[in-house]
Motif scaffolding. Structure first.
Motif, PDB file in Angstrom:
ATOM      1  N   ASP A  43       0.849  -1.192   0.000  1.00 38.25           N
ATOM      2  CA  ASP A  43       0.000   0.000   0.000  1.00 38.25           C
ATOM      3  C   ASP A  43       0.885   1.243   0.000  1.00 38.25           C
ATOM      4  OD1 ASP A  43      -2.693  -0.104  -0.180  1.00 38.25           O
ATOM      5  OD2 ASP A  43      -3.069  -0.446   1.952  1.00 38.25           O
ATOM      6  N   SER A 110      -7.672  -2.292   2.186  1.00 36.88           N
ATOM      7  CA  SER A 110      -6.499  -2.955   2.728  1.00 36.88           C
ATOM      8  C   SER A 110      -6.916  -3.951   3.805  1.00 36.88           C
ATOM      9  CB  SER A 110      -5.555  -1.895   3.317  1.00 36.88           C
ATOM     10  OG  SER A 110      -4.315  -2.478   3.561  1.00 36.88           O
ATOM     11  N   ILE A 111      -6.594  -5.222   3.549  1.00 40.25           N
ATOM     12  CA  ILE A 111      -6.716  -6.227   4.614  1.00 40.25           C
ATOM     13  C   ILE A 111      -5.396  -6.140   5.367  1.00 40.25           C
ATOM     14  CG2 ILE A 111      -6.966  -8.694   5.146  1.00 40.25           C
ATOM     15  CD1 ILE A 111      -9.455  -7.864   3.747  1.00 40.25           C
ATOM     16  N   LEU A 117      -5.719 -12.749   4.696  1.00 44.41           N
ATOM     17  CA  LEU A 117      -5.469 -12.540   3.266  1.00 44.41           C
ATOM     18  C   LEU A 117      -5.816 -13.794   2.485  1.00 44.41           C
ATOM     19  CD1 LEU A 117      -1.982 -10.779   3.495  1.00 44.41           C
ATOM     20  CD2 LEU A 117      -4.104  -9.712   2.688  1.00 44.41           C
ATOM     21  N   ASN A 118      -6.131 -13.619   1.212  1.00 38.90           N
ATOM     22  CA  ASN A 118      -6.309 -14.752   0.285  1.00 38.90           C
ATOM     23  C   ASN A 118      -7.410 -15.710   0.687  1.00 38.90           C
ATOM     24  OD1 ASN A 118      -4.341 -14.318  -1.733  1.00 38.90           O
ATOM     25  ND2 ASN A 118      -2.754 -14.840  -0.243  1.00 38.90           N
ATOM     26  N   LYS A 119      -8.425 -15.211   1.349  1.00 34.10           N
ATOM     27  CA  LYS A 119      -9.537 -16.082   1.751  1.00 34.10           C
ATOM     28  C   LYS A 119     -10.857 -15.602   1.142  1.00 34.10           C
ATOM     29  CE  LYS A 119      -7.520 -17.085   6.323  1.00 34.10           C
ATOM     30  NZ  LYS A 119      -6.905 -18.355   6.040  1.00 34.10           N
ATOM     31  N   GLY A 120     -10.759 -14.712   0.195  1.00 38.51           N
ATOM     32  CA  GLY A 120     -11.981 -14.200  -0.444  1.00 38.51           C
ATOM     33  C   GLY A 120     -12.606 -13.017   0.280  1.00 38.51           C
ATOM     34  N   GLY A 122     -11.278  -9.982   0.948  1.00 39.29           N
ATOM     35  CA  GLY A 122     -11.017  -8.693   0.303  1.00 39.29           C
ATOM     36  C   GLY A 122     -11.959  -8.474  -0.870  1.00 39.29           C
ATOM     37  N   THR A 123     -12.203  -9.530  -1.633  1.00 38.25           N
ATOM     38  CA  THR A 123     -13.136  -9.426  -2.760  1.00 38.25           C
ATOM     39  C   THR A 123     -14.521  -9.053  -2.245  1.00 38.25           C
ATOM     40  OG1 THR A 123     -11.884 -11.113  -3.960  1.00 38.25           O
ATOM     41  CG2 THR A 123     -14.133 -10.697  -4.723  1.00 38.25           C
ATOM     42  N   ASN A 150       1.446  -5.642  -7.621  1.00 30.26           N
ATOM     43  CA  ASN A 150       0.379  -6.206  -6.787  1.00 30.26           C
ATOM     44  C   ASN A 150      -0.629  -7.013  -7.623  1.00 30.26           C
ATOM     45  OD1 ASN A 150      -1.342  -6.726  -4.675  1.00 30.26           O
ATOM     46  ND2 ASN A 150      -1.448  -4.619  -3.961  1.00 30.26           N
ATOM     47  N   ARG A 152      -2.241  -9.638  -7.039  1.00 33.44           N
ATOM     48  CA  ARG A 152      -3.437 -10.100  -6.308  1.00 33.44           C
ATOM     49  C   ARG A 152      -4.511  -9.014  -6.306  1.00 33.44           C
ATOM     50  NH1 ARG A 152      -2.006 -11.845  -0.518  1.00 33.44           N
ATOM     51  NH2 ARG A 152      -1.512  -9.623  -0.392  1.00 33.44           N
ATOM     52  N   ARG A 155      -6.092  -8.756  -9.702  1.00 27.86           N
ATOM     53  CA  ARG A 155      -7.032  -9.871  -9.919  1.00 27.86           C
ATOM     54  C   ARG A 155      -8.386  -9.572  -9.244  1.00 27.86           C
ATOM     55  NH1 ARG A 155      -8.044 -14.486 -12.895  1.00 27.86           N
ATOM     56  NH2 ARG A 155      -9.128 -15.988 -11.615  1.00 27.86           N
ATOM     57  N   VAL A 156      -8.324  -9.119  -8.013  1.00 25.62           N
ATOM     58  CA  VAL A 156      -9.561  -8.837  -7.262  1.00 25.62           C
ATOM     59  C   VAL A 156     -10.344  -7.718  -7.948  1.00 25.62           C
ATOM     60  CG1 VAL A 156     -10.426  -7.884  -5.074  1.00 25.62           C
ATOM     61  CG2 VAL A 156      -8.692  -9.687  -5.053  1.00 25.62           C
ATOM     62  N   ASN A 159     -11.839  -9.093 -11.089  1.00 25.80           N
ATOM     63  CA  ASN A 159     -12.916 -10.058 -10.779  1.00 25.80           C
ATOM     64  C   ASN A 159     -14.226  -9.343 -10.455  1.00 25.80           C
ATOM     65  OD1 ASN A 159     -11.428 -12.363 -11.150  1.00 25.80           O
ATOM     66  ND2 ASN A 159     -11.112 -12.813  -8.979  1.00 25.80           N
TER      67      ASN A 159
END
Ligand SMILES: CC(C)(COP(=O)(O)OP(=O)(O)OC[C@H]1O[C@@H](n2cnc3c(N)ncnc32)[C@H](O)[C@@H]1OP(=O)(O)O)[C@@H](O)C(=O)NCCC(=O)NCCS
Length: 194
Positions: A43, A110-111, A117-120, A122-123, A150, A152, A155-156, A159
């Motif tokens: 960030d 920001s998580i 992180l990476n558990k859905g 943030g999306t 970044n 990730r 991607r988010v 998506n």
């Protein structure tokens, strides 16, 4: 017309996360996030001041934090805590670039707690924040910006349905890496179709 309300409350809720006002018990998490977490590297790390807070600075921060929690909140929030449905704070969302132009804004997310992180989450949080801003303001376009280091976040953002609107190439050099800034946007009518 009433533009402010005093009580801290849930701003919007999803299946796995809620976006809510800051409450005084969040202060320990917020203090921890000054010095821990992957978000520090992702960030805009060049904006960070890595010096450790001194005890008197921590006390000052805590009292300003408690005061802020008691303050009136605007009807449409410009920032919120991301919390689990068990009410554990894990990060933050914000809105910027809106003051002088009611038809456009940018969102930040920001998580800050790495365990989440990476558990859905943030999306889901960014989707909720996007829906909340389109539903409660008259903005015609919402933007999100991120950096080429970044993937990730990119991607988010994609998506969720944001369109890649442009790249500011070679905008910055950071720790030996040349970085592009990527600009994404979503128009109100595109959001309605999603
Ligand atoms: C960016 C951020 C909000 C995303 O939230 P998250 O909960 O970690 O991400 P999610 O689990 O919801 O989704 C991650 C997606 O990226 C993908 N991904 C993970 N690591 C990746 C990588 N290195 N490269 C490409 N894609 C990656 C995942 O597979 C997933 O995509 P999928 O749903 O299509 O499978 C969060 O990681 C964060 O806040 N990071 C720290 C701060 C930061 O990056 N801030 C800038 C935000 S613009």
């Amino acid at each position: 017309m009433r533009d402010f309300q005093t009580k801290s409350q849930v701003v919007t809720a999803g299946k796995r996360v809620i976006l809510r006002d800051t409450i005084s018990s969040d202060v320990e998490s917020c203090l921890r996030w000054f010095s821990t977490g992957e978000h520090l590297l992702l960030d805009a790390p060049w904006e960070r001041n890595y010096t450790t807070l001194q005890p008197e600075q921590i006390e000052k921060y805590k009292s300003a934090f408690a005061e802020r929690c008691e303050q009136d909140k605007p009807d449409v929030r410009g920032n919120a805590i991301i919390a689990t449905t068990a009410n554990l704070p894990i990060g933050t969302v914000n809105r910027y670039g809106h003051k002088d132009n009611p038809y456009s804004c940018n969102l930040g997310i920001s998580i800050q707690d790495d365990a989440y992180l990476n558990k859905g989450l943030g999306t889901e949080a960014l989707q909720l924040w996007l829906n909340y801003q389109f539903s409660n303001t008259q903005v015609l376009r919402i933007g999100v910006e991120t950096w080429s280091f970044n993937p990730r976040a990119i991607r988010v953002i994609e998506n969720i349905g944001f369109k890649h609107e442009g790249t500011l190439r070679n905008l910055r050099k950071w720790e030996g890496q040349i970085l592009d800034k990527l600009l994404f946007g979503l128009l109100r009518e595109e959001w309605e179709q999603l």
